[in-house]
Scaffold this motif. Structure first.
Motif, mmCIF file in Angstrom:
data_model
loop_
_atom_site.group_PDB
_atom_site.id
_atom_site.type_symbol
_atom_site.label_atom_id
_atom_site.label_comp_id
_atom_site.label_asym_id
_atom_site.label_seq_id
_atom_site.Cartn_x
_atom_site.Cartn_y
_atom_site.Cartn_z
ATOM 1 N N SER A 131 -13.451 -3.449 -9.043
ATOM 2 C CA SER A 131 -12.813 -3.024 -7.797
ATOM 3 C C SER A 131 -12.115 -1.684 -8.008
ATOM 4 O O SER A 131 -11.911 -1.236 -9.151
ATOM 5 C CB SER A 131 -11.788 -4.053 -7.340
ATOM 6 O OG SER A 131 -10.697 -4.098 -8.257
ATOM 7 N N ASP A 161 -4.444 -2.007 -2.847
ATOM 8 C CA ASP A 161 -3.773 -3.104 -2.151
ATOM 9 C C ASP A 161 -2.326 -3.206 -2.643
ATOM 10 O O ASP A 161 -1.982 -2.689 -3.715
ATOM 11 C CB ASP A 161 -4.516 -4.418 -2.395
ATOM 12 C CG ASP A 161 -4.496 -4.826 -3.866
ATOM 13 O OD1 ASP A 161 -3.498 -5.426 -4.302
ATOM 14 O OD2 ASP A 161 -5.470 -4.520 -4.580
ATOM 15 N N PRO A 162 -1.456 -3.851 -1.867
ATOM 16 C CA PRO A 162 -0.027 -3.893 -2.218
ATOM 17 C C PRO A 162 0.259 -4.474 -3.593
ATOM 18 O O PRO A 162 1.154 -3.995 -4.291
ATOM 19 C CB PRO A 162 0.576 -4.760 -1.105
ATOM 20 C CG PRO A 162 -0.341 -4.559 0.057
ATOM 21 C CD PRO A 162 -1.706 -4.439 -0.535
ATOM 22 N N THR A 164 -1.706 -4.511 -6.366
ATOM 23 C CA THR A 164 -2.083 -3.549 -7.402
ATOM 24 C C THR A 164 -1.135 -2.360 -7.399
ATOM 25 O O THR A 164 -0.736 -1.859 -8.450
ATOM 26 C CB THR A 164 -3.527 -3.073 -7.181
ATOM 27 O OG1 THR A 164 -4.400 -4.203 -7.132
ATOM 28 C CG2 THR A 164 -3.975 -2.164 -8.310
ATOM 29 N N THR A 165 -0.765 -1.911 -6.211
ATOM 30 C CA THR A 165 0.189 -0.810 -6.100
ATOM 31 C C THR A 165 1.488 -1.162 -6.798
ATOM 32 O O THR A 165 2.060 -0.336 -7.530
ATOM 33 C CB THR A 165 0.466 -0.493 -4.615
ATOM 34 O OG1 THR A 165 -0.745 -0.018 -4.012
ATOM 35 C CG2 THR A 165 1.548 0.567 -4.475
#
Length: 293
Positions: A131, A161-162, A164-165
């Motif tokens: 990903s 995405d939140p 991973t961020t």
């Protein structure tokens, strides 16, 4: 650790960066923010030695950015970071460790520990099957494989995405705590505000404001005072059994106190609200029409 003096970059008649001067101290986290086309990416690429400035100078870790030796002390993460998609994460990272002449045992430890901190699983999966978030974690690990003193990250959490961020932002904080010098750009100003020691705001190729968050707020922000009284005064609203009047200066706070006393009441609370970095940014940067960073 980083020193830029009158940096300028021209593409024909177009000036992408003009007269940028700033410094970043050892162990400091320095954010560069601005609208699209402000010159952020061009500035970071000049610092990383990927673009030669048309005029001005830049040094990283004591070396001119044109010197090959500088790159041994630098980890660079571009906004778009293509990977060798047929390689696995671990083979890709070992390849870059070899390029930096990192001993095998040291490289294995460094790669494993970094991927553990970033919570990357499936490390033997081909990069082409990963990903975007997983690829970003691999790219960040690549930037650290030579244990650099300085990190330059261009939008490290862009488009993720939140969850991973959050991993990446937390990891950036850990790197700063370890003493790494970090310069990065980000559109999410909440992240910048949460981890940066100082910030430069760019617009139309120029730095239009810089400083720590307190300095930026004082110079370009606004302070609002919420004054709570026991009685109704002019321009107040009832709230939880008392009255709130919102004003923008200490003289108005004192005026509110006087109005309350004249009505046989008193001030029971004063709460201060200061501009966020996003509000400061909107005050000083007028998003232009250019589409290139």
């Amino acid at each position: 650790m980083i020193a830029a003096q009158d940096l300028r970059k021209e593409y024909g008649e177009f000036v992408a960066v003009e007269g940028s001067t700033f410094s970043v101290e050892e162990g400091e986290v320095f954010g560069i923010v601005g609208p699209n086309g402000a010159g952020k990416t061009t500035t970071l690429k000049m610092l990383a030695g990927l673009l030669d400035p048309t005029a001005g100078t830049a040094q990283v870790a004591g070396y001119d950015t044109s010197e090959t030796e500088m790159r041994k002390h630098l980890g660079f993460l571009p906004e778009e970071s293509p990977l060798y998609e047929e390689m696995t994460a671990t083979s890709y990272l070992r390849f870059f460790a070899d390029l930096y002449d990192v001993p095998d045992g040291v490289a294995e430890t460094r790669i494993t520990e970094t991927l553990d901190k970033l919570d990357l699983e499936h490390r033997e999966r081909q990069l082409g099957d990963m990903s975007k978030g997983m690829k970003r974690k691999v790219a960040i690990t690549r930037s650290l494989v030579n244990d650099p003193d300085v990190l330059i990250y261009d939008e490290p959490a862009s488009g993720l995405d939140p969850l991973t961020t959050n991993y990446i932002i937390q990891f950036t904080e850990e790197l700063a705590a370890e003493g790494k010098t970090i310069v990065f750009s980000a559109h999410n100003l909440f992240h910048v505000e949460s981890i940066c020691d100082r910030v430069a705001i760019m617009n139309d190729g120029e730095i239009v404001a810089r400083g720590d968050l307190d300095e930026l707020q004082q110079a370009h922000g606004e302070t609002t005072y919420h004054v709570y009284t026991t009685v109704e005064v002019a321009d107040s609203v009832r709230e939880n059994g008392r009255y709130r009047r919102t004003v923008e200066s200490m003289s108005e706070v004192e005026e509110t106190r006087t109005l309350a006393q004249e009505a046989d009441g008193e001030v029971v609370d004063i709460r201060t609200e200061e501009s966020s970095l996003e509000e400061v940014f909107l005050n000083v940067a007028d998003p232009g029409s250019r589409s290139e960073g």
